[in-house]
Design a protein around this motif. Structure first.
Motif, PDB file in Angstrom:
ATOM      1  N   TYR A   1       9.691 -11.666  -7.528  1.00 39.90           N
ATOM      2  CA  TYR A   1       9.678 -12.637  -6.424  1.00 39.90           C
ATOM      3  C   TYR A   1      11.005 -13.390  -6.397  1.00 39.90           C
ATOM      4  O   TYR A   1      11.574 -13.642  -5.346  1.00 39.90           O
ATOM      5  CB  TYR A   1       8.559 -13.667  -6.611  1.00 39.90           C
ATOM      6  CG  TYR A   1       7.161 -13.207  -6.245  1.00 39.90           C
ATOM      7  CD1 TYR A   1       6.924 -12.338  -5.180  1.00 39.90           C
ATOM      8  CD2 TYR A   1       6.051 -13.695  -6.946  1.00 39.90           C
ATOM      9  CE1 TYR A   1       5.633 -11.944  -4.842  1.00 39.90           C
ATOM     10  CE2 TYR A   1       4.754 -13.319  -6.620  1.00 39.90           C
ATOM     11  CZ  TYR A   1       4.551 -12.437  -5.562  1.00 39.90           C
ATOM     12  OH  TYR A   1       3.276 -12.071  -5.244  1.00 39.90           O
TER      13      TYR A   1
ATOM     14  N   LEU B   1       8.806  -4.786  -6.671  1.00 38.99           N
ATOM     15  CA  LEU B   1       7.551  -5.430  -6.278  1.00 38.99           C
ATOM     16  C   LEU B   1       6.444  -4.452  -5.931  1.00 38.99           C
ATOM     17  O   LEU B   1       5.273  -4.769  -6.070  1.00 38.99           O
ATOM     18  CB  LEU B   1       7.783  -6.386  -5.101  1.00 38.99           C
ATOM     19  CG  LEU B   1       7.941  -7.856  -5.470  1.00 38.99           C
ATOM     20  CD1 LEU B   1       8.158  -8.690  -4.221  1.00 38.99           C
ATOM     21  CD2 LEU B   1       6.745  -8.388  -6.245  1.00 38.99           C
TER      22      LEU B   1
ATOM     23  N   MET C   1      -2.294 -15.258  -9.699  1.00 39.40           N
ATOM     24  CA  MET C   1      -1.013 -14.782  -9.192  1.00 39.40           C
ATOM     25  C   MET C   1      -0.956 -13.251  -9.152  1.00 39.40           C
ATOM     26  O   MET C   1      -0.517 -12.658  -8.166  1.00 39.40           O
ATOM     27  CB  MET C   1       0.111 -15.311 -10.069  1.00 39.40           C
ATOM     28  CG  MET C   1       1.479 -15.027  -9.529  1.00 39.40           C
ATOM     29  SD  MET C   1       2.726 -15.935 -10.489  1.00 39.40           S
ATOM     30  CE  MET C   1       3.551 -14.586 -11.261  1.00 39.40           C
TER      31      MET C   1
ATOM     32  N   GLY D   1      -3.426 -11.939  -6.510  1.00 42.67           N
ATOM     33  CA  GLY D   1      -2.886 -12.226  -5.171  1.00 42.67           C
ATOM     34  C   GLY D   1      -1.811 -11.204  -4.813  1.00 42.67           C
ATOM     35  O   GLY D   1      -1.734 -10.711  -3.687  1.00 42.67           O
TER      36      GLY D   1
ATOM     37  N   LYS E   1      -3.746  -7.802  -4.265  1.00 38.26           N
ATOM     38  CA  LYS E   1      -4.652  -7.749  -3.116  1.00 38.26           C
ATOM     39  C   LYS E   1      -3.928  -7.957  -1.787  1.00 38.26           C
ATOM     40  O   LYS E   1      -4.309  -7.373  -0.780  1.00 38.26           O
ATOM     41  CB  LYS E   1      -5.731  -8.841  -3.235  1.00 38.26           C
ATOM     42  CG  LYS E   1      -6.998  -8.382  -3.912  1.00 38.26           C
ATOM     43  CD  LYS E   1      -8.010  -9.502  -3.983  1.00 38.26           C
ATOM     44  CE  LYS E   1      -8.719  -9.775  -2.660  1.00 38.26           C
ATOM     45  NZ  LYS E   1      -9.738 -10.851  -2.811  1.00 38.26           N
ATOM     46  N   HIS E   2      -2.935  -8.832  -1.786  1.00 32.49           N
ATOM     47  CA  HIS E   2      -2.316  -9.202  -0.516  1.00 32.49           C
ATOM     48  C   HIS E   2      -0.858  -8.785  -0.374  1.00 32.49           C
ATOM     49  O   HIS E   2      -0.477  -8.116   0.584  1.00 32.49           O
ATOM     50  CB  HIS E   2      -2.418 -10.713  -0.308  1.00 32.49           C
ATOM     51  CG  HIS E   2      -3.806 -11.237  -0.363  1.00 32.49           C
ATOM     52  ND1 HIS E   2      -4.818 -10.702   0.404  1.00 32.49           N
ATOM     53  CD2 HIS E   2      -4.360 -12.230  -1.082  1.00 32.49           C
ATOM     54  CE1 HIS E   2      -5.942 -11.368   0.146  1.00 32.49           C
ATOM     55  NE2 HIS E   2      -5.693 -12.284  -0.756  1.00 32.49           N
ATOM     56  N   ILE E   3      -0.051  -9.222  -1.338  1.00 30.72           N
ATOM     57  CA  ILE E   3       1.400  -9.046  -1.191  1.00 30.72           C
ATOM     58  C   ILE E   3       1.788  -7.557  -1.222  1.00 30.72           C
ATOM     59  O   ILE E   3       2.461  -7.057  -0.324  1.00 30.72           O
ATOM     60  CB  ILE E   3       2.174  -9.789  -2.295  1.00 30.72           C
ATOM     61  CG1 ILE E   3       1.713 -11.255  -2.369  1.00 30.72           C
ATOM     62  CG2 ILE E   3       3.668  -9.670  -2.081  1.00 30.72           C
ATOM     63  CD1 ILE E   3       2.240 -12.167  -1.334  1.00 30.72           C
TER      64      ILE E   3
ATOM     65  N   PRO F   1      -0.021  -4.658  -0.820  1.00 32.38           N
ATOM     66  CA  PRO F   1      -0.445  -3.832   0.319  1.00 32.38           C
ATOM     67  C   PRO F   1       0.360  -4.144   1.581  1.00 32.38           C
ATOM     68  O   PRO F   1       0.710  -3.239   2.342  1.00 32.38           O
ATOM     69  CB  PRO F   1      -1.914  -4.218   0.517  1.00 32.38           C
ATOM     70  CG  PRO F   1      -2.359  -4.816  -0.769  1.00 32.38           C
ATOM     71  CD  PRO F   1      -1.146  -5.411  -1.408  1.00 32.38           C
ATOM     72  N   ALA F   2       0.664  -5.423   1.784  1.00 26.60           N
ATOM     73  CA  ALA F   2       1.419  -5.789   2.987  1.00 26.60           C
ATOM     74  C   ALA F   2       2.827  -5.200   2.938  1.00 26.60           C
ATOM     75  O   ALA F   2       3.326  -4.655   3.924  1.00 26.60           O
ATOM     76  CB  ALA F   2       1.478  -7.308   3.134  1.00 26.60           C
ATOM     77  N   LEU F   3       3.462  -5.273   1.774  1.00 27.06           N
ATOM     78  CA  LEU F   3       4.812  -4.716   1.640  1.00 27.06           C
ATOM     79  C   LEU F   3       4.791  -3.208   1.825  1.00 27.06           C
ATOM     80  O   LEU F   3       5.654  -2.626   2.481  1.00 27.06           O
ATOM     81  CB  LEU F   3       5.394  -5.048   0.256  1.00 27.06           C
ATOM     82  CG  LEU F   3       5.770  -6.501   0.010  1.00 27.06           C
ATOM     83  CD1 LEU F   3       6.190  -6.703  -1.443  1.00 27.06           C
ATOM     84  CD2 LEU F   3       6.907  -6.936   0.941  1.00 27.06           C
TER      85      LEU F   3
ATOM     86  N   ALA G   1       2.605  -1.451   3.508  1.00 26.98           N
ATOM     87  CA  ALA G   1       2.347  -1.115   4.917  1.00 26.98           C
ATOM     88  C   ALA G   1       3.600  -1.325   5.757  1.00 26.98           C
ATOM     89  O   ALA G   1       3.910  -0.537   6.644  1.00 26.98           O
ATOM     90  CB  ALA G   1       1.202  -1.974   5.454  1.00 26.98           C
ATOM     91  N   GLN G   2       4.320  -2.390   5.443  1.00 28.72           N
ATOM     92  CA  GLN G   2       5.488  -2.723   6.256  1.00 28.72           C
ATOM     93  C   GLN G   2       6.679  -1.824   5.964  1.00 28.72           C
ATOM     94  O   GLN G   2       7.353  -1.359   6.852  1.00 28.72           O
ATOM     95  CB  GLN G   2       5.876  -4.186   5.967  1.00 28.72           C
ATOM     96  CG  GLN G   2       7.124  -4.669   6.684  1.00 28.72           C
ATOM     97  CD  GLN G   2       6.770  -5.317   8.011  1.00 28.72           C
ATOM     98  OE1 GLN G   2       5.717  -5.062   8.584  1.00 28.72           O
ATOM     99  NE2 GLN G   2       7.637  -6.163   8.491  1.00 28.72           N
TER     100      GLN G   2
END
Lengths: 300, 300
Positions: A161, A169, A243, A246, A249-251, A253-255, A257-258
Motif C-alpha cells: 500500500y 498487491l 486489514m 479487507g 475481500k475488497h481491494i 478483487p477490485a484491482l 477486475a480493473q
C-alpha cells in the motif's frame, strides 16, 4: 484470545488453533483428499508449528505431508537450523529432506550476499522461494506449504500500500496456483493466524524451535513495519485480520477486475522452466551473476 | 527537500511550496476562474498557511477567496483560535467571518462532548464539516477549502485500509462535488503537501499561528497512526505521497469500478437539505440528541 475475549485452557487452545488452520485450509481450497503436501521448515517457531498442525490435520482431511529444509549456507546459523528442523520432524515422525543450496545451485547465501548488492533478506527470499518450488516440483508434490503468518501478510500488504506496488498487491494471496503443468501450488495455511498464537502453540506442543538469530536479521527495511503492526494489534486486537481480510475481500478483487490478470501474467523461464515474469526468471539471473562473480562459471 | 534532495533558500522554498499547491489545484480541477472560495481557518499552522498560499495563487489563477472561523465553544481554547485567525486574516487583508456554533445551532462542542458518548474528535469533525458546508452554501460560495494535509490523508487512508472500510475508502478524495444544487464542493489544496513543509512555510511567511493545544487532543484513536506515519516519512521520504497517490490512482478507481457509486450515494437530508447518506443527516441527528439532553428543545 484477546480478540474474542476468550479464555482457553491449553487443551482447548490447541483445539481452537488447529480448527483455525483447518478453516483457512478449507476457505481457500488449499488442499484436497490425496494431495501430497511438502512443508517448508526453517526450524523457526512458525514452520515447526505449521508442520505439527498440518500433521494433526492431514489424517482427518486426507492429505499427505512431507517436509524439507534448505541448508542456505549461512555460516554459524544454517547448521543449527537444519539440526532443529531434523529433530522436530523426527519427533513428529514426518519424512524430512535436507537440500544444500551450495550443492544444488553452486553457491551459498553468504556468497550471494557478498557479491550482489541486493539486501540480504531479499536475496534469501528469492533463493528460498525458487529452490522450494524447484524441489517440490522435482519431487512431485501437489502443494508447497510455507509458514507465512497473518503478521507477515499484513506487513507485505501494508508495504505494498505504501509503495503503491500493484504488481505485489495482487500477489499476496493465501493460495496461488502456478498455472504451469507439474509446478505445485504455493499455500500459506497460517494466512489467518497470528504469530502470538503460533508461539503459544509451539510452547504447548513442546516443539523445540530455533530462536530468532539469523545474522542478517534486522537488516530488512520492513522491520520497522513489523514493530508498528505488533503495536497496532496490541492496541486494537483484530486489526491485522481486518486489514488482511479487507485486502482479500475488497481491494484485491477490485484491482484484479480493473487491471486484469496481466498484472501477474507468468510464463515459463527459458532457462529452468519455472514460473517467471520475464524471459529468464529472477533466480536464474541472480545465479548467473553470482557464479560469474565467484568465478565458478555459468548457469545450468 | 529530502525527497528530492533539493536544498532551497527561503525565497525559493516559498516559490516551490506555492507551485506545489498550484499543481494540486490544477491537477484535481479544484478551482476555476471566477470561483468564490471560502477558506476554513482554525488558526492552526495548516489553515493559516492555506489562507496565505491561496491568497497568493488567487490572483494569477483568477479566483476569489474569503475566510471563516467557527467558534466551537471549547472553553479556554476557542477564543484564542478565533483571535489568531482574525489576526492572520486581517494581516493578509482577506475578508473574515466568525460564526459561533452556540448561536447558530444552540450548543457548544463542550456541551456536545459532555452529553453524547461519541469521541470528542469525531464529534468535533462532524460539527465542523457540517457547519462549514452549511455556511458556505448560505453565503453562496462555489467551493469550501480545508487545510487537510498529505499527512492527514495518509492517516485516513491507512486507517481505512486497517478497518477495511470501503465506504470511507472511496471518500478520501482531494475534491468532492456534493452533487446537490447550491451546495459547494469541498477541496483540499494541501492534499499533496507535507505538514513538515507547511510548518516551514508558515514560519518563513511569518504567520502567527496557534500552537497545538486543543484540550481534547490526544484522545483520537488515530494519534498512534500519526506517530507511525511521521516515522515512516522520516525513514523513507516520499512514502506518504506514494501511498496517497497509489490510493488515488489505483485503489480508489478500482473500488469505484467494482462496487459502484452506490458506495457514496448521497441524498438531501429531510431536515436541513444538506448531503446525507440517510434520511436525516448525522449532524441533525446529533443536534437533536444534544439539544434534547441539554433540555433546550428540538432541532429546526
Amino acid at each position: 484470545m484477546r480478540q474474542a475475549n476468550l479464555p482457553l485452557c491449553e487443551e482447548h487452545f490447541t483445539w481452537w488453533f488447529e480448527r483455525r488452520v483447518e478453516r483457512t485450509l478449507r476457505r481457500y481450497s488449499m488442499v484436497g483428499p490425496g494431495d501430497k503436501v511438502l512443508v517448508a521448515v526453517s526450524g523457526g517457531k512458525d514452520s515447526v508449528s505449521l508442520l505439527c498442525a498440518l500433521l494433526e490435520l492431514s489424517e482427518e482431511m486426507g492429505f499427505e505431508i512431507s517436509s524439507i529444509t534448505l541448508d542456505l549456507g549461512i555460516s554459524g546459523y544454517s547448521e543449527a537450523c537444519v539440526e532443529a528442523s531434523r529433530r522436530v520432524a523426527g519427533e513428529l515422525g514426518v519424512e524430512h529432506h535436507v537440500v544444500s543450496i551450495r550443492e544444488r545451485y553452486g553457491f551459498t547465501l553468504d556468497e550471494a550476499v557478498r557479491v550482489v548488492r541486493r539486501p540480504p533478506c531479499s536475496t534469501c527470499g528469492l533463493i528460498k522461494r525458487y529452490a522450494l518450488t524447484d524441489l517440490a516440483r522435482e519431487m512431485g508434490f501437489d502443494a508447497l506449504a510455507t509458514g507465512h503468518t497473518l503478521d507477515d501478510m499484513a506487513r507485505f500488504i501494508l508495504s505494498s500500500y505504501i509503495s503503491a506496488s500493484l504488481d505485489e498487491l495482487v500477489r499476496l494471496t493465501p493460495s496461488s496456483a502456478s498455472g504451469l503443468p507439474g509446478v505445485p501450488k504455493r499455500i500459506k495455511p497460517f494466512y489467518e493466524t497470528l504469530e502470538e498464537h503460533i508461539r503459544l502453540y509451539a510452547e504447548i506442543r513442546g516443539l523445540e524451535y530455533m530462536p530468532d538469530g539469523c545474522p542478517y536479521a534486522g537488516t530488512a527495511p520492513t522491520d520497522f513495519l513489523r514493530a508498528f503492526l505488533a503495536e497496532l494489534e496490541a492496541r486494537r486486537p483484530g486489526s491485522l485480520y481486518s486489514m488482511v481480510r479487507g485486502y482479500l475481500k475488497h481491494i484485491r478483487p477490485a484491482l484484479q477486475a480493473q487491471f486484469g490478470d496481466g498484472l501477474r501474467e507468468l510464463r515459463s523461464c527459458s532457462k529452468c522452466g519455472l514460473p517467471s515474469s520475464g524471459e529468464v526468471c529472477a533466480f536464474c539471473r541472480l545465479r548467473e551473476k553470482v557464479l560469474k562473480r565467484l568465478g565458478r562459471g555459468g548457469g545450468p
